[in-house]
Design a protein around this motif. Structure first.
Motif, PDB file in Angstrom:
ATOM      1  N   ALA A  86      -4.832  -0.560 -28.654  1.00 58.34           N
ATOM      2  CA  ALA A  86      -5.935  -1.112 -27.874  1.00 58.34           C
ATOM      3  C   ALA A  86      -7.272  -0.800 -28.546  1.00 58.34           C
ATOM      4  N   PRO A  87      -8.295  -1.601 -28.305  1.00 60.58           N
ATOM      5  CA  PRO A  87      -9.639  -1.262 -28.801  1.00 60.58           C
ATOM      6  C   PRO A  87     -10.138   0.031 -28.158  1.00 60.58           C
ATOM      7  N   ARG A 109       4.873  -3.133 -20.780  1.00 55.76           N
ATOM      8  CA  ARG A 109       4.325  -2.992 -22.128  1.00 55.76           C
ATOM      9  C   ARG A 109       4.702  -4.209 -22.981  1.00 55.76           C
ATOM     10  N   PHE A 115      -4.855  -7.646 -22.476  1.00 58.99           N
ATOM     11  CA  PHE A 115      -5.447  -6.343 -22.228  1.00 58.99           C
ATOM     12  C   PHE A 115      -6.219  -6.355 -20.916  1.00 58.99           C
ATOM     13  N   PHE A 123      -9.922   0.384 -22.472  1.00 60.26           N
ATOM     14  CA  PHE A 123      -8.837  -0.597 -22.503  1.00 60.26           C
ATOM     15  C   PHE A 123      -7.502   0.064 -22.214  1.00 60.26           C
ATOM     16  N   GLY A 124      -6.631  -0.686 -21.560  1.00 54.43           N
ATOM     17  CA  GLY A 124      -5.241  -0.287 -21.436  1.00 54.43           C
ATOM     18  C   GLY A 124      -4.497  -0.589 -22.728  1.00 54.43           C
ATOM     19  N   SER A 125      -3.224  -0.198 -22.767  1.00 55.00           N
ATOM     20  CA  SER A 125      -2.417  -0.375 -23.987  1.00 55.00           C
ATOM     21  C   SER A 125      -1.987  -1.818 -24.210  1.00 55.00           C
ATOM     22  N   ARG A 130       2.368  -7.105 -24.311  1.00 57.08           N
ATOM     23  CA  ARG A 130       2.683  -8.099 -25.344  1.00 57.08           C
ATOM     24  C   ARG A 130       3.623  -9.129 -24.735  1.00 57.08           C
TER      25      ARG A 130
END
Lengths: 110, 114
Positions: free
Chosen positions: A42-43, B9, B91, B105-107, B110
């Motif tokens: 993540a950023p 995730r 995100f 930000f979260g992870s 995808r």
């Protein structure tokens, strides 16, 4: 409308200094952010400028000129771990829309 | 460290199926953003909320996407029906309006639509 421009990619040598430029044209401006994003992650927040001038934070510094619609991120004493994408983002209103540029992919070589 | 939590995730789904992505913002943060990231388009803002109220969703295809904040601890992004072009990393980010330390930000989720 909005337009945020950054170079697509840059290469630099470990230990050197690199400057990543960002120019913007947006309707509304309430600050500019720089984020770092490693591949697959993540950023993460690096810096924030709302007034003209230079903000220094360790090896990283960020500069803003509101009249020119211009900012840069300066990275000193480059390390291999600095290889990442660097994203310029403009906040169009206090607590409002945060619009990102396409990012600059920085490769640090030994 | 406080963090923004996103689930799932990873998600692989077939075209036409409904997809729901969830985000738990950091406690005390009153602004929540949804972004989509692709190689071609970079980070695109889809929607954002302040104090749970939607402020702007102009970046979101309204015919298939919807974003809600049923309470202060949960934001959702739904796609129905999903299409292959929706494949991206989604995100969620949260922060306090007016703060100068940026948004967290979260992870990311995808999403792959086949």
């Amino acid at each position: 409308g909005q337009n945020i421009d950054q170079p697509t990619e840059m290469t630099a040598t470990e230990g050197a200094i690199v400057q990543i430029n960002c120019t913007y044209q947006t309707s509304g401006f309430n600050g500019l952010f720089w984020y770092q994003q490693h591949a697959g992650e993540a950023p993460t927040f690096l810096s924030y400028n709302v007034l003209d001038g230079l903000e220094e934070k360790g090896r990283f510094s960020s500069f803003l000129s509101r009249s020119k619609g211009y900012s840069y991120l300066l990275l000193k004493e480059l390390q291999m771990k600095d290889s990442a994408s660097y994203l310029c983002a403009v906040n169009r209103a206090a607590g409002g829309k945060l619009i990102f540029g396409q990012g600059t992919e920085l490769s640090v070589k030994p | 460290d406080a963090r923004v939590t996103q689930t799932p995730r990873d998600k692989v789904t077939e075209m036409g199926q409904e997809v729901t992505m969830r985000c738990q913002p950091i406690l005390g943060h009153n602004t929540v953003f949804w972004y989509r990231q692709t190689m071609m388009q970079g980070l695109e803002l889809l929607a954002y909320f302040r104090n749970r109220a939607p402020l702007d969703d102009s970046g979101m295809p309204k015919d298939r996407f919807s974003a809600e904040m049923p309470d202060a601890t949960l934001a959702t992004l739904k796609i129905q029906p999903s299409e292959p072009r929706d494949s991206a990393v989604y995100f969620c980010a949260s922060g306090k309006a007016g703060a100068n330390y940026g948004y967290t930000f979260g992870s990311g989720t995808r999403l792959t639509v086949v």
